[in-house]
Design a protein around this motif. Sequence first.
Motif, PDB file in Angstrom:
ATOM      1  N   UNK A  95      23.176 -44.639  20.516  1.00 21.10           N
ATOM      2  CA  UNK A  95      22.752 -46.168  20.647  1.00 21.10           C
ATOM      3  C   UNK A  95      23.726 -46.941  21.444  1.00 21.10           C
ATOM      4  N   UNK A 132      14.762 -48.872  28.595  1.00 20.04           N
ATOM      5  CA  UNK A 132      14.816 -48.560  27.080  1.00 20.04           C
ATOM      6  C   UNK A 132      14.587 -47.117  26.888  1.00 20.04           C
ATOM      7  N   UNK A 133      15.540 -46.635  26.190  1.00 18.07           N
ATOM      8  CA  UNK A 133      15.370 -45.200  25.650  1.00 18.07           C
ATOM      9  C   UNK A 133      15.302 -45.103  24.008  1.00 18.07           C
ATOM     10  N   UNK A 134      15.055 -43.959  23.752  1.00 18.10           N
ATOM     11  CA  UNK A 134      14.562 -43.810  22.243  1.00 18.10           C
ATOM     12  C   UNK A 134      16.071 -42.879  21.597  1.00 18.10           C
ATOM     13  N   UNK A 135      17.120 -43.574  21.926  1.00 22.24           N
ATOM     14  CA  UNK A 135      18.559 -42.738  21.694  1.00 22.24           C
ATOM     15  C   UNK A 135      18.366 -42.964  20.012  1.00 22.24           C
ATOM     16  N   UNK A 136      19.017 -41.707  19.351  1.00 24.10           N
ATOM     17  CA  UNK A 136      18.969 -41.749  17.977  1.00 24.10           C
ATOM     18  C   UNK A 136      20.261 -42.656  17.819  1.00 24.10           C
ATOM     19  N   UNK A 137      20.561 -43.257  16.413  1.00 26.75           N
ATOM     20  CA  UNK A 137      21.603 -44.225  16.053  1.00 26.75           C
ATOM     21  C   UNK A 137      22.983 -43.751  16.703  1.00 26.75           C
ATOM     22  N   UNK A 138      23.115 -42.826  16.463  1.00 27.22           N
ATOM     23  CA  UNK A 138      24.641 -42.373  17.027  1.00 27.22           C
ATOM     24  C   UNK A 138      24.850 -42.638  18.571  1.00 27.22           C
TER      25      UNK A 138
END
Lengths: 288, 410
Positions: A34, A26-32
């Motif tokens: 994701x 699980x990563x903390x990717x920003x919305x763009x």
Amino acid sequence: MNSLKFISLALALMMFVSCAASPANVTDDPVKEVRKRSSQKAMEISHGDVEAEIQFGRELAARILGKYRLYDNDTANRYVNVIGKGLSTFSPRPELEFKFGILNTDMINAFASPGGYIFITKGTLEIIENEAQLAGVLAHEIAHITERHIVRELDIKGRDDSAAAGFAAMLGGGTSETIRSVFTQIVDKASKILFEDGLKFSDEIDSDALSVMMISNAGYNPLAYKKLLEDIAKKKGAKYKKNKKILSDTHPSFKDRIKAINKIIAEEGLNELDYANVKSRYKKYIKL
Amino acid sequence: MSRQFLNVSVSLSLVLSLFFSVNAVADENHYKNLLIGERPAGMAGAYTAVSDSPEGAFYNPAGLVYSVGKSLSVSVNAYNNSRTTYDGVVGGSDWTRNSSTLVPNYFGIVQPWGKGKIAFSYAVPDVVEEDQNQEFTNFSTSSGSIKSFNINLSEVDKTYKFGPSYAQKINDSLSIGGTLYIHYRQVKRIVNQYVYYQTSNYEWNNLNYKSTEYGIEPKLGVMWSPADKISLGLTLSKNTIFSSHSREQSTENKSATPTKNETVVRTSDDDRKFPLTASLGAAWFASESFLLTCDFDYFAEVSSENRASVVNFALGSEYYSSEEYAWRAGFYTNMANTPEVDSGGMNQQDNIDLYGITASVTRFTRSSAMTFGVNYASGSGDAQPISNSTSIFDASTESFTMYVSGSFSY
């Protein structure tokens, strides 16, 4: 098979897939970001990828030179090249031959095209006070290239000639004609990134950090680059507002950038270094 | 002449009520027959909130804006085998209808265009190909003892959809898109039924049916990301037929008194009516390695076609075990759009609710991907396979699909 068995089997399958996805993934990717999938990560860089990067960068550099002419000053251009090539020896991309040029515009900015093509504007050189600051700007652009920011953003890579790729391409309808037809579109998109949209926030912040590290490794004052950003931020008036427009539109705010640079300086203990600014040599060769 | 009549009957005028009413195997009675696409088919078609690949043109065109970077094309080739069995229809023996077909069921390509993405796609969401012979021997009916009953059936029923799509971002978390599909369906059916009595009398019925129809199906989609890792999608569509033509030629021959030898030709230009369809999906992009998604599909009632409203559900997941392999699994329902089979009624459509599971694996190379997947659906219900009879029989359907697909980015 009745409905209950079906549902049980389906739930078992879903459970298997769910359990297989470990929390570590699980990563903390920003919305763009994701929607990006694991398969869209950049795989190992091949010789073909480097060739594609250089070919693409050459096209993009031509677009830049179509927009701004080269500044006709051999001494200044040679000096910028010497400083830039010296810095590039500290980069992790020995396969690239870096080339530097001065653009004849009052705009305050610098541009990096994949493959090693870097341009700094005359307007930026007018504000720069010393060689360390020039090195900071060039190092920032070198970092964009070594970290393949545009290359990764546009997913530029060489052809895959493996059998599996060939079969999949045949099924998927890809041909060399379609490859050629989209090349121009990607160059268009890269131009838009350079002149309108900018790279990702994280790419700019990372390049600033790498720039500070690179110039300190080269023996320049690591604080010089931060000082330059502070000076540009302070420039007021209609003239500077106009000349800073592309820089402001395509980069994070100076406040955010300086804050990030302060962090890297503190973390790496760069405040303590008493390295050179080299003002006199800069003034000797940069006469605009 | 109503099209419904042409669809239902084979030999309504024959004395013997043995003859089967030969309708399409599963196409018209369900809305989710062949799962479309490389990724979606592995995730049970739960793709309305994902749709970020060329298959988005079919599921939710708004998702096309999220297709990665540059151009991408995908093509899917599927082998489908479906079987419907009617229990104990003829002298205690089962009657089985079997369809096998290999069909390229999707091709799509998407490219950046202006501020958005443009796509073109071709889909075959429904296909039936039957070619079978079956013989029942030595059994009794209310009309007499039968030495043999032969039924030969050949049918090709394909539905095609093709057209352009366009999608554009409204802001970072909202996009809209539309697809304009041309709908084309072609049906060819030949049915031959022959009854030979112990008395040496016989009855024979031959049916030749052809139908073509053209329509247009706009799809409008919205994609919204209310939070990181969460996406919601909504797609509305309605298929409208603007031209259709059916022709049925039926020949009946009976040796017993009163004898009969008659050929009847019936035609129809009535257009089928389709329901308004709404698909609502939600997706959780837990990480770049794991995706969980679900869809609810609502199909409104179409009373003129005797079609009930239907809600289908699909749940799908995708897991990347590495950058080179993705595994997908899903569960879905494919409920019958026909009314319940009522006792006392005649010539009612099959009512069989289907439940399906899906799985697929994709192998990625640097610029392409190849997928192998399987879908299996099964269900049971009631049916009236014999013309002009009030008898209701148990019926079950099984459908298996295996597909290979390739996608290519450039």
